[in-house]
Design a protein around this motif. Sequence first.
Motif, PDB file in Angstrom:
ATOM      1  N   GLY A  63      -5.192   3.184  10.653  1.00 52.26           N
ATOM      2  CA  GLY A  63      -6.911   1.826  10.184  1.00 52.26           C
ATOM      3  C   GLY A  63      -6.504   2.308   8.587  1.00 52.26           C
ATOM      4  O   GLY A  63      -6.624   1.339   8.318  1.00 52.26           O
ATOM      5  N   GLU A  64      -5.612   2.980   8.497  1.00 49.91           N
ATOM      6  CA  GLU A  64      -5.711   3.383   6.561  1.00 49.91           C
ATOM      7  C   GLU A  64      -3.941   2.738   6.172  1.00 49.91           C
ATOM      8  O   GLU A  64      -3.670   2.894   4.967  1.00 49.91           O
ATOM      9  N   LEU A  65      -3.869   2.206   7.129  1.00 48.07           N
ATOM     10  CA  LEU A  65      -2.309   2.148   6.616  1.00 48.07           C
ATOM     11  C   LEU A  65      -2.867  -0.243   6.233  1.00 48.07           C
ATOM     12  O   LEU A  65      -2.803  -0.807   6.960  1.00 48.07           O
ATOM     13  N   ASN A  66      -2.322  -0.288   5.380  1.00 43.85           N
ATOM     14  CA  ASN A  66      -2.104  -1.751   5.148  1.00 43.85           C
ATOM     15  C   ASN A  66      -0.925  -1.913   4.707  1.00 43.85           C
ATOM     16  O   ASN A  66      -0.228  -1.846   3.805  1.00 43.85           O
ATOM     17  N   ILE A  67      -0.366  -2.755   5.322  1.00 40.27           N
ATOM     18  CA  ILE A  67       1.363  -3.806   5.518  1.00 40.27           C
ATOM     19  C   ILE A  67       2.040  -4.744   5.039  1.00 40.27           C
ATOM     20  O   ILE A  67       1.134  -5.923   5.816  1.00 40.27           O
ATOM     21  N   GLU A  68       1.990  -5.617   3.501  1.00 41.26           N
ATOM     22  CA  GLU A  68       2.109  -6.658   3.492  1.00 41.26           C
ATOM     23  C   GLU A  68       3.455  -7.025   2.617  1.00 41.26           C
ATOM     24  O   GLU A  68       4.674  -6.088   2.341  1.00 41.26           O
ATOM     25  N   VAL A  69       4.308  -7.573   3.505  1.00 45.19           N
ATOM     26  CA  VAL A  69       5.849  -8.837   3.283  1.00 45.19           C
ATOM     27  C   VAL A  69       5.770  -9.687   2.261  1.00 45.19           C
ATOM     28  O   VAL A  69       4.522 -10.281   2.639  1.00 45.19           O
ATOM     29  N   ARG A  70       6.448  -9.931   0.790  1.00 45.04           N
ATOM     30  CA  ARG A  70       6.123 -10.738   0.008  1.00 45.04           C
ATOM     31  C   ARG A  70       7.658 -11.365   0.168  1.00 45.04           C
ATOM     32  O   ARG A  70       8.473 -10.180   0.155  1.00 45.04           O
ATOM     33  N   TYR A  71       8.364 -12.008  -0.302  1.00 43.00           N
ATOM     34  CA  TYR A  71       9.541 -12.610  -0.506  1.00 43.00           C
ATOM     35  C   TYR A  71       9.296 -13.259  -2.364  1.00 43.00           C
ATOM     36  O   TYR A  71       8.371 -13.739  -2.894  1.00 43.00           O
TER      37      TYR A  71
END
Length: 221
Positions: A63-71
């Motif tokens: 729940g503490e983890l935020n993963i975002e993929v950006r180019y």
Amino acid sequence: MSHIQIAIDGPSGAGKSSLSKAVAKAMGIIYVDTGALYRTVGYFARSKGITLDNISALVPHLGELNIEVRYENEVQCVYLNGENLGDRIRENEISMYASKVSAIPEVRAFLLDTQKDIARKNSVIMDGRDIGTVILPDADVKIFLTASNEVRARRRVKELEEKGMPASYEEVLSDMIKRDEQDRSRDIAPAIAAPDAIHFDNSYEGFDEALEALLTVIRNA
Ligand code: DC
């Protein structure tokens, strides 16, 4: 074809990422490295002080983890809680963490939508271990890429050296064999070929030949 999905699975060092990047460029589509997502979760686990022999202790922290993929300039960047980790996820120890966390069902469920979303919104060539079997079961083309253990270990050693993280051939080879076995034999999303995948052996050919051969396979599929 306006929207295309290409799935590339296979063990580490088979050449998935370098070939996929080149295919993406040749076809004007996006390359998605899903291993980077598991590596990012592995990095997070280590930063929490969780050890490899007690990896399930990670679950309450998801729940503490935020993963975002950006180019950014056509390069995939993975952000962990707002921070781009860059090559820190390529460390040899993080490879083992990534393999361990990838066997946790809650981690796979956590990363599922991120992967599906990218492929829904873009034409992609996506590489990983379960792309043809779980993430994109209806992909237009599925490739299972392999190479001999020795060739794969040599490639990994070269890659780590180029990134300024040298490791010995023996250590890389034995870690790789251990990790592959772990990935293949896990209960959830084992790293195996989809029944309708095209098997492509990348042991002997030079890069340009391999790329040409792979593009031909994709175009004819
Ligand atoms: O491709 P890679 O070596 O960067 O992947 C790191 C680990 O993540 C690998 O041991 C297996 C796991 N993985 C997975 O289980 N499923 C994926 N789609 C991609 C990687």
